[in-house]
Scaffold this motif. Structure first.
Motif, PDB file in Angstrom:
ATOM      1  N   HIS A   1     -55.428  86.267 -42.769  1.00 17.75           N
ATOM      2  CA  HIS A   1     -56.230  85.148 -43.274  1.00 17.75           C
ATOM      3  C   HIS A   1     -57.489  84.973 -42.416  1.00 17.75           C
ATOM      4  O   HIS A   1     -58.594  84.822 -42.927  1.00 17.75           O
TER       5      HIS A   1
ATOM      6  N   HIS B   1     -50.685  84.423 -50.267  1.00 15.95           N
ATOM      7  CA  HIS B   1     -50.605  83.927 -48.892  1.00 15.95           C
ATOM      8  C   HIS B   1     -50.231  82.448 -48.837  1.00 15.95           C
ATOM      9  O   HIS B   1     -50.769  81.634 -49.576  1.00 15.95           O
TER      10      HIS B   1
ATOM     11  N   CYS C   1     -50.278  79.477 -46.097  1.00 14.38           N
ATOM     12  CA  CYS C   1     -50.759  79.172 -44.749  1.00 14.38           C
ATOM     13  C   CYS C   1     -49.611  78.655 -43.886  1.00 14.38           C
ATOM     14  O   CYS C   1     -48.775  77.887 -44.342  1.00 14.38           O
TER      15      CYS C   1
ATOM     16  N   CYS D   1     -52.461  79.121 -39.087  1.00 14.87           N
ATOM     17  CA  CYS D   1     -53.652  78.974 -39.940  1.00 14.87           C
ATOM     18  C   CYS D   1     -54.244  77.574 -39.737  1.00 14.87           C
ATOM     19  O   CYS D   1     -55.456  77.403 -39.660  1.00 14.87           O
TER      20      CYS D   1
HETATM   21 ZN    ZN Z   1     -53.445  81.024 -43.956  1.00 17.37          ZN
END
Ligand code: ZN
Length: 523
Positions: free
Chosen positions: A451, A507, A509, A513
């Protein structure tokens, strides 16, 4: 001598036709990726006397296995079948349930399967495989999971077990036909080994497969996995990982024309004194030292770094992976700063295990170095940001490459530090995310890292396919993929927007993140 102003990657110099061909290739790859998640999984289970706990394990573990797989591969769709076999003289020699998506019903049915019969030690393995081949296989990823504590009949397949049919399949005719069926149907065959009495059988099966593989288009073999006796919990993990590997492998074999090189694995180091030093120029890319952002670095170029030295290479590879074979080497590199030769170090030298138009050429290796160097630079930046939140780190192996002349042709090899340890795959270059067998902190870190790369390059590139060896608090990574909006860069595993979209769509988080304030993703 030490550095060169030119960059390894040549950007944007592709013709219209080359671009169109690459676009089409990415589309094909994306389709294969999608289809490979349609899986046919068949359990081939010895249902004689001692196997009752294993039948229960399949029944009890089935839903958990499916849940794990669909957690790892979000778009995965599975059909499952069950083939139970006993012995040639048994009244009910088989218990079979054809492929189904109704797993509850299959579970109920498995609960009714009894383990009985058997008589002597050996069982009708041939009969079991034959029944498997008669099933209606149709999904792109096909896998067979075989589990037994007894070998097949016939002196060819065991080291003197009690066997009422000792002359069975003495000329290998039957087994060759069956294994050819496995091969023709591209069925990935996993063998869960409970006892040593089956070791010879599987190694003989693999020898027969190797013998019968025509023109080396495939590298096919039965994967033997230890399932320690009584460790039913581990059985679920083993299966989940096997299915995950199968899906990834299906993708890789769908890709291109190539033939397997001839080689014999030898895990022993050679007698180095007998081998000659070869002078080499070792190339890699240099990390930029200026203050450019990650996005600017990606859109720009990294400088070449060339180092001189001497190398010795073992004759035989010591290991084989999905794409490459690895040789022992010792390197003796010239240290530019000290103006001396550094001490000899043991290194791993890798080359493609395939022969083919795309394999033994400079581009294959420069692409590899480019991907690894950019990923490595991202990890360097990432670790600086994340270090206040965790003691764990992601690092990429420093990989270089060189060529030596062999029979008038250059032979290219990757050079990296020799590393030992358990190998883990945390994500692939599509939508796979590991869910088991690895410290969750590493899974979260690797997901956050991907990410982070997309965030820091403002959507230009994504580093993914995170895999490597865990050493204490670090995971040492190798062979990542980079999806980049520029399709001319980062080699054949760059699935560009299609790959980025998969990551963005899947994805989730995690706390890292959030700690790094990464912007939420949206397509
Ligand atoms: Zn993420």
């Amino acid at each position: 001598m030490h550095s060169d102003v030119k960059s390894i990657n040549v950007k944007n110099s592709w013709s219209k036709e080359e671009r169109a061909a690459r676009e089409e290739e990415i589309q094909t790859m994306a389709n294969i990726m999608k289809n490979s998640q349609l899986v046919d999984l068949c359990f081939l289970i010895d249902c004689t006397g001692s196997m009752e706990p294993w039948i229960d394990a399949v029944k009890d573990g089935l839903l958990e296995i499916i849940a794990n797989i669909t957690k790892a591969y979000k778009d995965c769709s599975l059909r499952v079948a069950f083939v139970g076999y006993r012995d040639l003289s048994d009244k009910v020699p088989f218990s079979i349930y054809p492929f189904t998506t109704d797993l509850e019903e299959l579970r109920e049915w498995i609960a009714s399967v009894r383990a009985f019969g058997g008589g002597d030690k050996c069982e009708d393995v041939h009969g079991g495989i034959s029944k498997c081949l008669k099933l209606d296989w149709k999904n792109p990823t096909k896998m067979l999971f075989h589990i037994t504590d007894s070998p097949s009949h016939g002196a060819n397949f065991h080291n003197g077990c009690l066997d009422d049919y000792i002359h069975f399949d003495g000329d290998f005719k039957k087994i060759d036909e069956l294994l050819d069926g496995i091969l023709q149907n591209r069925i990935r065959y996993y063998f869960g080994s409970i006892e040593d009495s089956t070791t010879k059988m599987i190694s003989v099966f693999n020898q027969r497969i190797a013998r019968n593989l025509k023109n080396n288009q495939l590298d096919w073999e039965i994967t033997r996995t230890e399932v320690p006796k009584g460790d039913l919990q581990n059985f679920v993990s083993v299966l989940t990982e096997s299915v995950s590997t199968s899906i990834t492998t299906t993708v890789k074999i769908g890709k291109e024309k190539r033939t397997l090189k001839q080689f014999t694995i030898n895990t022993l180091q050679p007698s180095w004194a007998d081998l000659e030093w070869k002078d080499v120029k070792i190339r890699t890319l240099k990390f930029p030292k200026d203050k450019r952002s990650l996005k600017e670095v990606f859109q720009g170029e990294m400088k070449k770094d060339i180092q001189e030295g001497k190398i010795k290479i073992s004759e035989h590879p010591f290991a084989k992976g999905g794409q490459r074979i690895a040789f022992y080497g010792i390197s003796h590199l010239f240290d530019f700063h000290q103006k001396t030769l550094r001490a000899e170090t043991l290194v791993a030298l890798k080359e493609s295990k395939w022969e083919g138009p795309r394999q033994n050429n400079k581009r294959y290796y420069t692409d590899f170095i480019e991907v690894q160097s950019y990923a490595s630079f991202c990890a360097f930046k990432f670790n600086k940001k994340i270090e206040e939140f965790t003691t764990k780190k992601l690092k990429f192996l420093k990989v270089k490459f060189f060529s030596i002349m062999e029979k008038d042709y250059p032979r290219y090899l990757l050079l990296e530090p020799y590393l030992k340890g358990d190998y883990h795959k945390l994500s692939n270059n599509w939508n796979y995310v590991a869910s088991k067998n690895v410290d969750e902190e590493f899974i979260n870190l690797s997901q956050c890292f991907s990410h982070f790369t997309l965030d820091a390059t403002e959507g230009y590139a994504l580093v993914t396919d995170i895999q490597g060896v865990i050493v204490d608090s670090e995971i040492i990574l190798t062979d990542p993929a980079i999806h980049c909006v520029d399709i001319t860069r980062f080699g054949g595993t760059n699935l560009s927007k299609a790959g980025i979209d998969q990551f963005v769509g899947n994805h989730e988080c995690n706390r890292f993140c959030k700690l790094l304030n990464l912007r939420p993703l949206s397509i």
